[in-house]
Design a protein around this motif. Structure first.
Motif, short mmCIF file in Angstrom:
data_model
loop_
_atom_site.label_atom_id
_atom_site.label_comp_id
_atom_site.label_asym_id
_atom_site.label_seq_id
_atom_site.Cartn_x
_atom_site.Cartn_y
_atom_site.Cartn_z
N UNK A 301 0.82 -1.21 0.00
CA UNK A 301 0.00 0.00 0.00
C UNK A 301 0.86 1.27 0.00
N UNK A 302 0.40 2.27 -0.75
CA UNK A 302 0.95 3.62 -0.71
C UNK A 302 -0.07 4.48 0.03
N UNK A 303 0.31 5.00 1.20
CA UNK A 303 -0.61 5.74 2.06
C UNK A 303 -0.42 7.25 1.86
N UNK A 304 -1.51 7.96 1.65
CA UNK A 304 -1.48 9.42 1.54
C UNK A 304 -1.79 10.08 2.89
N UNK A 305 -1.10 11.18 3.18
CA UNK A 305 -1.47 12.06 4.28
C UNK A 305 -2.58 12.98 3.80
N UNK A 306 -3.78 12.73 4.26
CA UNK A 306 -4.94 13.49 3.79
C UNK A 306 -5.35 14.60 4.75
N UNK A 307 -4.64 14.69 5.88
CA UNK A 307 -5.01 15.71 6.86
C UNK A 307 -4.48 17.09 6.48
N UNK A 308 -3.28 17.13 5.94
CA UNK A 308 -2.71 18.41 5.52
C UNK A 308 -1.69 18.17 4.42
N UNK A 309 -1.29 19.25 3.75
CA UNK A 309 -0.38 19.12 2.63
C UNK A 309 -1.12 18.93 1.32
N UNK A 310 -0.37 18.66 0.26
CA UNK A 310 -0.96 18.61 -1.08
C UNK A 310 -1.99 17.50 -1.24
N UNK A 311 -1.84 16.40 -0.49
CA UNK A 311 -2.74 15.26 -0.69
C UNK A 311 -4.04 15.37 0.09
N UNK A 312 -4.25 16.51 0.76
CA UNK A 312 -5.58 16.80 1.29
C UNK A 312 -6.56 17.04 0.15
N UNK A 313 -6.02 17.33 -1.04
CA UNK A 313 -6.82 17.53 -2.25
C UNK A 313 -6.94 16.19 -2.99
N UNK A 314 -8.17 15.72 -3.17
CA UNK A 314 -8.40 14.44 -3.85
C UNK A 314 -7.81 14.43 -5.25
N UNK A 315 -7.86 15.57 -5.95
CA UNK A 315 -7.30 15.62 -7.31
C UNK A 315 -5.83 15.28 -7.33
N UNK A 317 -4.29 13.29 -5.16
CA UNK A 317 -4.16 11.85 -4.93
C UNK A 317 -4.46 11.10 -6.23
N UNK A 318 -5.50 11.56 -6.93
CA UNK A 318 -5.85 10.91 -8.20
C UNK A 318 -4.77 11.12 -9.26
N UNK A 319 -4.06 12.23 -9.19
CA UNK A 319 -2.98 12.48 -10.14
C UNK A 319 -1.86 11.46 -9.97
N UNK A 320 -1.49 11.18 -8.73
CA UNK A 320 -0.47 10.17 -8.47
C UNK A 320 -0.95 8.80 -8.95
N UNK A 375 -3.19 17.38 -11.98
CA UNK A 375 -2.23 18.26 -11.31
C UNK A 375 -2.65 19.72 -11.45
N UNK A 376 -3.14 20.07 -12.62
CA UNK A 376 -3.60 21.44 -12.84
C UNK A 376 -4.83 21.74 -11.99
N UNK A 377 -5.77 20.80 -11.94
CA UNK A 377 -6.97 21.00 -11.12
C UNK A 377 -6.60 21.15 -9.65
#
Length: 535
Positions: A301-315, A317-320, A375-377
């Motif tokens: 598994x690749x875990x995202x930090x969704x609480x703060x930082x760039x990966x709080x944005x679902x777009x 996460x979907x870009x990665x 990434x643009x979104x």
């Protein structure tokens, strides 16, 4: 009160397994030859071989009481000793073990378990409803899964051969929870269950095919065949069905150094060695008389930090997710393709009640145009992404390196922060210190076993999805498996949209064993019943 009888399902299960045994010659996952369960009553020479099985393993448990901890080392060591009311077969379906049968009420708020007669504990006493009640009440108090999945549940004794699980509300996962192999609901004598402390039971007495003899710290656990073991008669399947203690003794040797475990396997000192690095599989294959056992452990598994930082944005996460070549990451992690498998599901196809194709179109997309659009979104402007990793687990470290390189190719500024594993575990609890980390997750039997789906669990990464939470609750409240399965499909669809993490694929563990060993397999860890050793 109208009841849904289990007896017909049990008959169908027995017939189905028999047909499968006739039509398949080998185990599709592990490549192990299936053992002929036989209907003539005649035992083969291997089945009466007796002798001693010597096993080596790297980890020593803190206890063999499975209720005290979720540690794998304890779960593995407890398995030969303890049994449960119900367990799971090779399709991860719940079937009786110490229960003769079970019946669910029409309103879904009661499950009645009829106990098998004549089952004996290792101390010679016959199992009673009082023993079961004391054991299950202790399980309700100790099990994290029980408190989360069936809050407010109660156990009651109906008569000397019957117990009842009473639920506050209908639950499609109650039986799965009783069959859970993490903090397993072990049945032990009433006096031992009631005298056990938070540190664990004072004696290890169960109903399993092997009984505990002694534990020499840093050396071994010694088991012996339980002569009065009362086996079920259905064909062996997963953790269910017939269990035969085909060896007289088992020595569970603690050998932390892997090279020593392999050397002992080659020399014949050990019959089975648990935990072999993928790099050493070739060494086993090249030595006559021993062979590897490669089995699916769980998910990378690749875990995202969704609480703060760039990966709080679902777009973002979907870009990665759109950018990565999953097979390339898995190849970098594990090398040979025999050690990994592309799979998008929260469950594997063998787990028939929960597997789904939902979200498959989102898996392993490798779509550069979609990546740039997302990434643009997200408004990504070159911010540094911190990937937390450790060299102590090479496959996690290799995955981190591969992901960093792939992200840099699509214009994402990724940096590795490398620490020892203990430090990584500490740092991942602070959302200011990382954006991505890698971990694995072993096989689960219900969606609720995946803490990363549940907002209330506060697992690092910090999922916050009312939709996922609602699906988990709806699955719990479902009144049939069919309804729960349909909701689980919706949950998986939402998972790939919300994307709390990326399932890169399945990874496999490896053990080694002597060719003198017959019947050895892994199913949620090593299974040592129905295993014999040729002299």
């Amino acid at each position: 009160m109208k009841m849904k009888a289990y007896s017909l399902l049990l008959l169908l299960f027995i017939v189905t397994i028999g047909l499968i045994g006739c039509s398949n010659d080998s185990d599709s996952e592990n490549g192990n030859e299936k053992q002929d369960d036989g209907s003539t009553g005649e035992e083969t020479e291997a089945e009466t071989s007796g002798g001693t099985l010597n096993l080596s393993i790297g980890q020593q448990p803190n206890t063999i009481d499975p209720l005290v901890t979720t540690a794998t080392a304890t779960a593995y060591a407890a398995k030969p000793i303890f049994e449960t009311l119900v367990t799971v077969n090779e399709n991860y379906e719940v079937v009786p073990m110490l229960a003769e049968s079970f019946e669910e009420s029409e309103d879904g708020k009661s499950i009645i378990f009829k106990l098998r007669k004549g089952v004996k504990f290792h101390n010679g006493n016959e199992m009673t409803a009082d023993d079961v009640l004391a054991s299950m009440n202790r399980w309700l108090e100790m099990s994290q899964q029980a408190s989360a999945s069936i809050p407010g549940a109660k156990w009651e004794k109906i008569d000397e051969e019957t117990v009842e699980l009473q639920l506050e509300k209908p639950s499609s996962i109650a039986l799965y929870t009783v069959a859970e192999q993490n903090q397993v609901a072990a049945i032990m004598p009433k006096e031992i269950a009631e005298s056990a402390t938070e540190a664990g039971a004072e004696e290890y007495i169960g109903t399993g095919p092997f009984e505990f003899v002694e534990w020499k710290t840093d050396q071994y656990i010694h088991y012996k065949k339980f002569d009065d073991y009362q086996s079920r008669t259905e064909p062996a399947s997963g953790l269910a069905g017939e269990k035969k203690a085909l060896v007289d003794e088992i020595y569970w040797n603690f050998v932390p150094d892997e090279s020593t475990r392999i050397s002992g396997l080659i020399s014949g000192e050990y019959d089975i060695s648990i935990g072999v690095a993928h790099d050493n599989v070739k060494q086993i294959e090249e030595n006559e008389g021993i062979q590897p056992e490669i089995w699916t452990y769980g998910k990378e598994l690749l875990i995202f930090n969704k609480q703060q930082g760039v990966f709080a944005d679902k777009n973002m996460r979907q870009a990665v997710n759109a950018a990565l070549d999953f097979e390339g990451v898995l190849r970098a992690s594990f090398g040979d393709e025999q050690f990994y498998e592309l799979e998008h599901g929260l469950f594997t196809p063998e787990i028939v009640n929960w597997y789904s194709d939902a979200g498959k179109e989102m898996y392993n997309q490798q779509d550069p145009e979609l990546t740039q659009s997302l990434l643009e979104e997200a408004g990504y402007d070159g911010e540094e992404i911190v990937i937390l990793t450790s060299r102590e687990y090479p496959h996690y470290y290799n995955a981190a390196v591969a992901v960093q390189q792939q992200l840099e190719k699509v214009g994402v500024n990724a940096k590795l922060d490398v620490f020892d594993w203990a430090t990584l575990l500490d740092r991942r609890s602070d959302p200011e210190l990382w954006d991505i980390f890698f971990t694995g997750w072993d096989t689960q039997v219900i969606p609720h076993g995946y803490n990363f789906l549940d907002s209330k669990a506060e697992y690092p990464g910090w999922t916050n999805s009312p939709e996922l939470d609602q699906y988990l609750e709806d699955i719990s409240n479902a009144t049939s498996q069919e309804e729960a399965t349909a909701i689980a499909e919706q949950l998986q669809e939402e998972f790939w949209d919300y994307l709390p993490l990326i399932i890169l694929g399945l990874f496999k563990n490896t053990d080694g064993y002597s060719e003198k060993v017959q019947g050895f397999q892994n199913f949620i860890g090593p299974v040592l019943w129905n295993v014999s050793v040729e002299e």
